[in-house]
Design an enzyme around this catalytic site. Structure first.
Site, mmCIF file in Angstrom:
data_model
loop_
_atom_site.group_PDB
_atom_site.id
_atom_site.type_symbol
_atom_site.label_atom_id
_atom_site.label_comp_id
_atom_site.label_asym_id
_atom_site.label_seq_id
_atom_site.Cartn_x
_atom_site.Cartn_y
_atom_site.Cartn_z
ATOM 1 C CB SER A 413 39.928 45.312 41.890
ATOM 2 O OG SER A 413 39.383 44.860 43.111
ATOM 3 C CG HIS A 434 41.097 45.695 37.623
ATOM 4 N ND1 HIS A 434 41.534 46.888 38.148
ATOM 5 C CD2 HIS A 434 39.902 45.444 38.220
ATOM 6 C CE1 HIS A 434 40.643 47.342 39.007
ATOM 7 N NE2 HIS A 434 39.647 46.490 39.067
ATOM 8 C CD GLU A 446 44.050 49.428 36.665
ATOM 9 O OE1 GLU A 446 44.444 50.571 36.962
ATOM 10 O OE2 GLU A 446 43.763 48.570 37.516
ATOM 11 C CG ASN A 484 40.708 50.057 42.204
ATOM 12 O OD1 ASN A 484 39.893 50.893 41.837
ATOM 13 N ND2 ASN A 484 40.494 48.758 42.097
#
Length: 681
Positions: A413, A434, A446, A484
């Site tokens: 991540s 991800h 992702e 993130n």
């Protein structure tokens, strides 16, 4: 015959209007003209005694053409077409396969009879676009299923299987699979010469609700939390109330039109319609043509038996893909398998799947303790601890085990995918996948494209994510990728504010009032304070809370204390720790900060980081950033995502707000604001 319509007459005087306008027979101008022409033709033909409306391809009419909403109407409009059909004095049968959604179902409700194959689904999903069913759906559906059920169907927007629609009276007859046209024509023959029922004339299902405003007040109160920030649900309730209270159907239609126009002009609907297209746009990669070949993924390996890897495994199992689950110890493997089994059994107990479906999914799992079990897998997904050295070790071992041509994926991540790929001799076959927790529920994946990831592997990963029912967003390599990375700015600013004297509750409340389901501190307590910030070198509140054995909801509370029912309460312990950290770091109190200022302090930096993500070509387009924020962090969809929201409030305002926080605005943000341009238009 027209561009997309054919008109034939079957024995017994049954005129068949057949529409074939791929991909989904949307009720745009081309389709409307074809239906209009066919209905006029058969209405004027004395030899035609009844009419069947049917579609070719994979579906009945799956909705209106949303792209037309922002343009002047073109005749025949949907309302003009529906008025024509309803005025024809010959019975009309709607023959449904695939889906009849939105305007497609509203068209079927205009017809006198509805027949569908058992696999068909019907529904009114306009709420997801910030709209209400604006072609009579709010007035006709309650007349068939009653007020309460109509509210549930329109507010959820979820399609109903044809078998359930038959029980509700939305569908009159079920046809044989593969025999829809024949059965529809046969039905039409049986109703020739009989009075043709019209939904608009029915009062029996709405009359019991007349004079009972508490029905609508109770419904709104019951769903107040879910409706927060959304405008469409309230207008749908008003329209359905009009269906019951206004006996004159045309007056009810006028009320529906008024409420629809109000929504169409609202920023909430503009945001939701923007998001509708944004989600579909993520699959388009400028330098990878749709014709790029993909690898068949029939068998998958998943490494790691924890919660994340278990959720990833379930995502593949749900798609019917066999999974070999590898863990380092028998205890961890058994624990992971038990969690997967328990989740499926809980779903079965709640009626979300049958015991047979549970058994089929579990039969697709092969447990293993050795990476050698993955030798023939088409794809291997690594989901071990988030440490670069550990992941590189796994990939080096996989490189020696996996067959040539297999794709190696990391669920990292935050880490450098290129560094992980360098541990192999096949960096072109390495990609990031991800998933977001819980992986079997969250829709975002992702897809991380390394410096040497091949176009074939990227195309395969994007297609696979869609097969899993996920929304793939492509990202280049950077710390945190898209979601993130940008949302990490919100957390950093929240930490700054809490150290300047604001309480976690004040900050969380402002973010919730903006539209998030929970604030940053509530989220951290839910995730667990021992999960983020493992590499922090600076003293932090979260770090001190962990040292005090406060890990969040899972142990001893975190930023909040929790009662026996799990309700959050202000924590004197957390308040003391916050004050201690602020004093140790020499941070002064900020004084009074309004909710609007809190939102600006936390979310303007998110927009700024999004601009940097675009500058660096980490994301392809601004709308991809919005999709990642909405699906990965539950950014409120009625604002369209951070980049659309920034466009709506004005980029100059964001630039000035960042400057007030002593944050340097990204060059792209400054330049775009200076041009009076926008990220998403």
């Amino acid at each position: 015959m027209s561009e997309v319509g054919t008109y034939t007459v079957e024995d017994g005087g049954i005129g068949v209007v057949a529409i074939d306008h791929p991909p989904v027979n949307a009720l745009g101008i081309v389709t409307r003209r074809a239906i209009d022409a066919g209905c006029r033709k058969f209405a004027d033909d004395d030899a035609v005694k009844a009419i069947v409306l049917i579609c070719g391809g994979r579906t009945f009419i799956a909705g209106a053409d949303i792209a037309e909403f922002d343009h002047p109407p073109i005749a025949p409009t949907i309302h003009q077409l529906f008025d024509l059909i309803e005025a024809i004095d010959k019975p009309i049968v709607a023959a449904i396969h695939g889906t009849a959604l939105g305007a497609g179902l509203e068209l079927a409700l205009i017809c006198n009879y509805r027949i569908a194959v058992p696999s068909a689904r019907v529904g009114l999903p306009e709420v997801s676009l910030g709209l209400l069913p604006g072609a009579g759906g709010t007035q006709r559906l309650p007349r068939i299923v009653g007020v309460e059920r109509a509210l549930e169907l329109m507010i959820s927007g979820a399609p109903v299987p044809a078998t359930k629609a038959l029980e509700l009276g939305i569908i009159d007859v079920l046809a044989e699979e593969g025999g829809l046209r024949e059965d529809a024509v046969a039905l039409a023959r049986t109703v020739i010469g009989k009075p043709a029922p019209r939904v608009r004339d029915r009062q029996d299902m709405v009359a019991p609700a007349r004079g009972h405003p508490e029905i609508y007040a109770d419904f709104l109160q019951k769903n107040a939390r879910a409706f927060r920030g959304f405008k469409a649900p309230g207008n749908i309730v008003k329209a359905v109330e009009a269906a019951a209270e206004i006996e004159d159907f045309d007056a009810g239609m006028a009320r529906e039109a008024e409420l629809f126009a109000e929504l169409l002009a609202s920023p909430e609907s503009a945001a939701q319609r923007y998001y509708f297209f944004a989600e579909r746009e993520t699959a388009k990669i400028p330098d990878i043509p749709r014709s790029t070949p993909t690898v068949a993924i029939d068998t998958v390996g998943v490494i790691g038996g924890g919660a994340m890897s278990g959720g990833i495994a379930m995502s593949f199992l749900d798609a019917g893909i066999a999974v070999t689950l590898v863990e380092a110890s028998r205890e961890a493997l058994d624990r992971g398998l038990a969690v997967i089994r328990e989740k499926y059994q809980n779903s079965a107990q709640k009626g979300r799947m049958t015991p047979a479906q549970v058994d089929r999914r579990l039969a697709l799992i092969t447990p293993a303790l050795d990476l050698a079990a993955l030798a023939e897998a088409d794809l291997i997904v690594e989901a071990v601890v988030e440490e670069e050295s550990a992941k590189k070790e796994v990939f080096a071992r996989l490189d020696a085990v996996a067959r040539p041509g297999a794709i190696l994926a990391s669920n990292t991540s935050f880490l450098d995918l290129d560094a992980i790929a360098s541990a192999t001799g096949r960096p072109d076959r390495v990609v990031g996948l991800h998933f977001f927790p819980p992986a079997n529920v969250m829709r975002l994946v992702e897809v991380v494209r390394g410096a040497r990831t091949s176009a074939e592997v990227v195309a395969t990963a994007m297609a696979l994510a869609k097969k899993l029912g996920k929304v793939p967003v492509l990202s280049r390599v950077c710390a945190g990728f898209i979601a993130n990375r940008i949302m990490g700015e919100r957390g950093r600013q929240a930490d700054r504010l809490v150290l300047q004297g604001l309480t976690p509750h004040e900050i969380d409340r402002a973010i919730q009032d903006f539209g998030f389901a929970m604030g940053p501190f509530q989220m951290m307590d839910l995730v667990g304070l021992d999960v983020p910030g493992r590499g922090d070198t600076e003293r932090t509140v979260a770090g001190d809370l962990v040292k005090a054995d406060r890990l969040g909801q899972k142990r001893n509370g975190g930023y909040y204390d929790y009662d026996d029912q799990g309700a959050a309460m202000p924590s004197p312990v957390a308040a003391r720790i916050i004050a201690d950290v602020a004093r140790a770091r020499g941070i002064a109190a900020a004084g009074q900060v309004s909710s609007e200022q809190i939102v600006a302090r936390l979310l303007y930096p998110v927009v700024n980081e999004g601009a940097k993500v675009l500058e660096e070509h980490v994301a392809i387009r601004a709308s991809d950033i919005d999709v990642a924020a909405i699906l990965g962090y539950n950014w409120p969809v009625f604002t369209g995502g951070p980049m659309f929201w920034a466009d709506m409030i004005g980029l100059r305002k964001v630039v000035d707000g960042l400057a007030a926080q002593d944050i340097e605005p990204a060059k792209l943000l400054v330049d775009t604001a200076a041009r009076g341009a926008a990220f998403t238009r």
